[in-house]
Design a protein around this motif. Structure first.
Motif, mmCIF file in Angstrom:
data_model
loop_
_atom_site.group_PDB
_atom_site.id
_atom_site.type_symbol
_atom_site.label_atom_id
_atom_site.label_comp_id
_atom_site.label_asym_id
_atom_site.label_seq_id
_atom_site.Cartn_x
_atom_site.Cartn_y
_atom_site.Cartn_z
ATOM 1 N N UNK A 30 1.219 -0.928 0.177
ATOM 2 C CA UNK A 30 0.429 -0.207 0.258
ATOM 3 C C UNK A 30 1.206 1.367 0.091
ATOM 4 N N UNK A 31 0.715 2.587 -0.678
ATOM 5 C CA UNK A 31 1.367 3.366 -0.891
ATOM 6 C C UNK A 31 0.071 4.864 -0.242
ATOM 7 N N UNK A 32 1.048 5.137 0.092
ATOM 8 C CA UNK A 32 0.831 6.224 0.912
ATOM 9 C C UNK A 32 1.399 7.699 0.327
ATOM 10 N N UNK A 33 0.225 8.839 0.593
ATOM 11 C CA UNK A 33 1.002 10.072 0.111
ATOM 12 C C UNK A 33 0.034 11.451 1.377
ATOM 13 N N UNK A 34 0.829 11.697 1.463
ATOM 14 C CA UNK A 34 0.563 13.199 2.716
ATOM 15 C C UNK A 34 0.194 14.421 1.529
ATOM 16 N N UNK A 35 -0.972 15.194 2.002
ATOM 17 C CA UNK A 35 -1.686 15.916 0.770
ATOM 18 C C UNK A 35 -1.330 17.291 2.269
ATOM 19 N N UNK A 36 -2.126 17.537 2.886
ATOM 20 C CA UNK A 36 -2.285 18.447 3.624
ATOM 21 C C UNK A 36 -2.432 19.047 5.911
ATOM 22 N N UNK A 37 -2.348 19.074 6.626
ATOM 23 C CA UNK A 37 -2.777 18.773 7.753
ATOM 24 C C UNK A 37 -2.946 20.369 7.964
ATOM 25 N N UNK A 38 -4.141 19.830 9.425
ATOM 26 C CA UNK A 38 -4.615 21.853 10.083
ATOM 27 C C UNK A 38 -5.078 21.038 11.544
#
Length: 389
Positions: A23-31
């Motif tokens: 499984x590949x994971x990508x992180x876009x944004x945080x808040x």
């Protein structure tokens, strides 16, 4: 995600997709959205009460659900993300009780854990399907309901070319050991993380401060080794072998009040007490690795996560006590330390919608289980989730 520290909602936007059996994971944004002071006090009161007010528990669960929905709406607006772009929401909720020691139930012995924050508010307000209440499934499968982050950490630390570890330093400390191939070898709670440190700051500042920002008080103080040795001797949890789990029930206000009373009797200054409590967390981590990790696996590095991952004093104390290991920041993995758990529960939501197991038996002691309960959203967006092959 809101952890044991009960300081607000951390939100991570991530995507997951199957790639060649992994499984590949990508992180876009945080808040992040902090709890208002009165809401945080309500959470702490109910978490530390020996007997709960039933009406307050019910109303607080609804209030938190409303708060989580509002926090997500603020994140959408600030980050310019449309709800239609989101396939599902994973909502851990707010833990108000965690009792991993098994006691007699109806037909068998079982532990108990309760997270509140009604997910229907998220589903109704955003139209997005929500996966929540992850821990009971592991408990029903014979586990302790924690730790649940290791499945995600196996993906995150896979392929580093060495045995790696992740040390969460939220309210409670927990360690995860991962092989170069991404297999989770061990995961367990190590003892206090920030819980006693934050509690002491609130107590000694009469509520004006909620944390030792940048470890400032601890760095100005001196660790009182004799007092520290007494804290270690009096902590029965750190002598227990894994798998093991704990929470505010062990390291909450009653424990803190005893420590502060003893510190005043010994004449410790505010700064010396914070330095010693910070060293207490670092020492419990060292003992956990010396007893249960390093004799089995040649771990080379430790990534620090949670609020404690941003505390320079805690990082320095760990480095001094564990000189053979490289202390690393999670930013090198693409994730700020305070968002590790938020990303992890997004991952567990993905697994749940794919009907894949999310707990790690070596970590919780339970049998493999699909985790979480589903609150359908009006958009039906969860149908877009692609399961791993």
């Amino acid at each position: 995600m809101s952890g044991t520290s009960a300081d607000g909602a951390d939100i991570a936007f991530a995507s997951f997709s199957p790639v060649r059996g992994n499984i590949a994971c990508r992180f876009r944004s945080f808040y992040s959205v902090p709890y208002p002071r009165d809401l945080r006090e309500r959470v702490l009161r109910i978490s530390e009460a020996r007997e709960a007010d039933k009406e307050e528990l019910c109303r607080l669960s609804m209030t938190l659900g409303d708060f989580f929905a509002s926090a997500l709406e603020k994140a959408f607006a600030y980050l310019e993300i449309r709800p239609e772009e989101v396939a599902a929401v994973g909502c851990h909720g707010q833990t108000v009780g965690h009792y991993p020691v098994k006691r007699r139930g109806f037909l068998k012995e079982t532990g108990a854990s309760l997270q509140i924050g009604e997910p229907s508010f998220l589903a109704q307000r955003t139209g997005i399907t929500v996966v929540s209440d992850f821990r009971p499934a592991d408990i029903a499968a014979g586990g302790m309901g924690a730790p649940l982050v290791p499945a995600f950490l196996g993906i995150l630390l896979r392929g580093r070319g060495c045995f790696s570890s992740f040390q969460n330093l939220g309210g409670i400390g927990n360690a995860t050991v991962v092989s170069p191939q991404g297999k989770v070898l061990a995961a367990f709670d190590t003892g206090p993380g920030n819980l006693l440190i934050d509690g002491a700051v609130r107590r000694l500042s009469a509520g004006r401060r909620t944390m030792d920002k940048n470890g400032a008080w601890a760095l100005r103080g001196t660790v009182q080794e004799k007092f520290l040795a007494g804290l270690i001797r009096g902590d029965r949890f750190i002598a227990l072998p894994p798998p093991k789990s704990t929470g505010r029930e062990r390291y909450g206000r009653p424990r803190l009040e005893k420590i502060i009373a003893s510190a005043r009797k010994e004449g410790l200054s505010r700064e010396d007490l914070l330095a010693t409590l910070t060293a207490y967390t670092a020492e419990t981590v060292r003992l956990a690795f010396d007893r249960y990790v390093l004799p089995k696996w040649p771990v080379k590095e430790i990534f620090l996560g949670g609020g404690g991952g941003k505390n320079p004093a805690l990082a320095a104390f760990l480095a001094a006590r564990m000189p053979g290991l490289k202390i690393r920041a999670t930013e090198t993995l693409g994730l700020p330390p305070q968002y590790i758990k938020a990303a992890a529960f997004a991952f567990l939501a993905y697994l749940a919608l794919c009907r894949q197991t999310g707990n790690v038996p070596v970590a919780t002691g339970g049998n493999p289980a699909v985790l979480g309960k589903i609150s359908p959203g009006s958009r039906g967006t969860f149908m877009r989730v692609s399961p791993p092959s």
